[in-house]
Design an enzyme around this catalytic site. Structure first.
Site, mmCIF file in Angstrom:
data_model
loop_
_atom_site.group_PDB
_atom_site.id
_atom_site.type_symbol
_atom_site.label_atom_id
_atom_site.label_comp_id
_atom_site.label_asym_id
_atom_site.label_seq_id
_atom_site.Cartn_x
_atom_site.Cartn_y
_atom_site.Cartn_z
ATOM 1 N N ARG A 195 41.169 27.380 35.693
ATOM 2 C CA ARG A 195 40.163 27.919 35.116
ATOM 3 C C ARG A 195 39.307 26.836 34.708
ATOM 4 N NH1 ARG A 195 35.425 29.034 33.497
ATOM 5 N NH2 ARG A 195 34.762 31.100 32.548
ATOM 6 N N GLU A 203 29.970 35.914 38.256
ATOM 7 C CA GLU A 203 31.225 36.533 39.050
ATOM 8 C C GLU A 203 30.906 37.329 40.402
ATOM 9 O OE1 GLU A 203 32.855 38.668 35.539
ATOM 10 O OE2 GLU A 203 32.707 36.506 34.776
ATOM 11 N N ARG A 236 46.053 31.510 33.389
ATOM 12 C CA ARG A 236 45.486 30.316 34.373
ATOM 13 C C ARG A 236 45.397 29.109 33.420
ATOM 14 N NH1 ARG A 236 39.883 33.738 35.753
ATOM 15 N NH2 ARG A 236 39.859 33.571 33.271
#
Ligand SMILES: [Zn+2]
Length: 222
Positions: free
Chosen positions: A65, A73, A109
């Site tokens: 990320r 999104e 992430r």
């Protein structure tokens, strides 16, 4: 007689085990080489999949990320354009990662600043996406190393009306901001109607609101 053949068996087993060890070492080395190519002591990893405008999956399986930016999104306006822009920059390319204070987010992430080679130069992917208007500057402390750069590039993108900001420069109507939360909304947003009148502030355009330090509501996406 039995003793001698047992010795020979041991010897043969030894050779087989040794051969297996060598073979697996070679295979391991080869796969390492295909994942990472190294130049000037820096470590590069190939991008296997672009998930959206600010997230990718590397060939070694890690999800990365991008720090300090936020791209739309799925289902939000400009999602596809941002994903395509990110793909053009990094898909199937070798990238270099730089980290900040936190190495991972709460989803596990990897949080990183990402660099990709372009000719003899290196492009700072996080910054480039903001500069081109495909992502917004989005600072989450304590990872603030390039926060000022992202805000500066965002201002440039807004003023030039790039990407996400294309139609915002001429936006009209009264945008409603909340002095307490520092978030602004479209007049039709249900959250806008809930703001207590002492906390209300009006702006003529999203740019005007953002210049004053307010950030857009993620629900109504002004
Ligand atoms: Zn809203």
């Amino acid at each position: 007689m039995i003793g001698r053949s047992l010795k020979r068996l041991h010897w043969q087993l030894g050779i087989i085990a040794f051969a297996i060890a060598i073979a697996s070492l070679l295979i391991l080395q080869k796969s390492e080489r295909s994942i990472r190519s190294s130049s000037a002591g820096k470590s590069y990893v190939k991008v296997a999949k672009v998930i959206d405008g600010d997230t990718v999956r590397l060939r070694d399986g890690r999800i990365v990320r991008y720090i300090g930016i936020d791209a739309p999104e799925v289902g939000k306006p400009f999602y596809k354009e941002a994903k395509v822009a990110n793909s053009k920059l990094v898909f199937r390319k070798n990238v270099r990662l730089e980290f900040d204070v936190q190495k991972f987010d709460r989803h596990g992430r990897v949080l990183a600043y990402v660099y990709v080679g372009r000719g003899k130069e290196e492009v700072f992917v996080n910054a480039e996406l903001v500069r081109l208007g495909y992502a917004k500057a989005y600072t989450v402390p304590p990872n603030v190393k390039y926060a000022n750069l992202f805000v500066k590039l965002q201002r440039e993108a807004m003023e030039k009306g790039r990407g996400l900001w294309r139609n915002k420069a001429s936006g009209r109507g009264r945008y409603i901001a909340n002095k307490r939360t520092l978030i602004f909304h479209r007049p039709t947003c249900p959250y806008a109607r809930k703001i207590a009148s002492p906390n209300r502030l009006f702006f003529n355009s999203p740019i005007e609101a953002m210049k004053a330090g307010y950030r857009p509501c993620r629900e109504c996406n002004p």
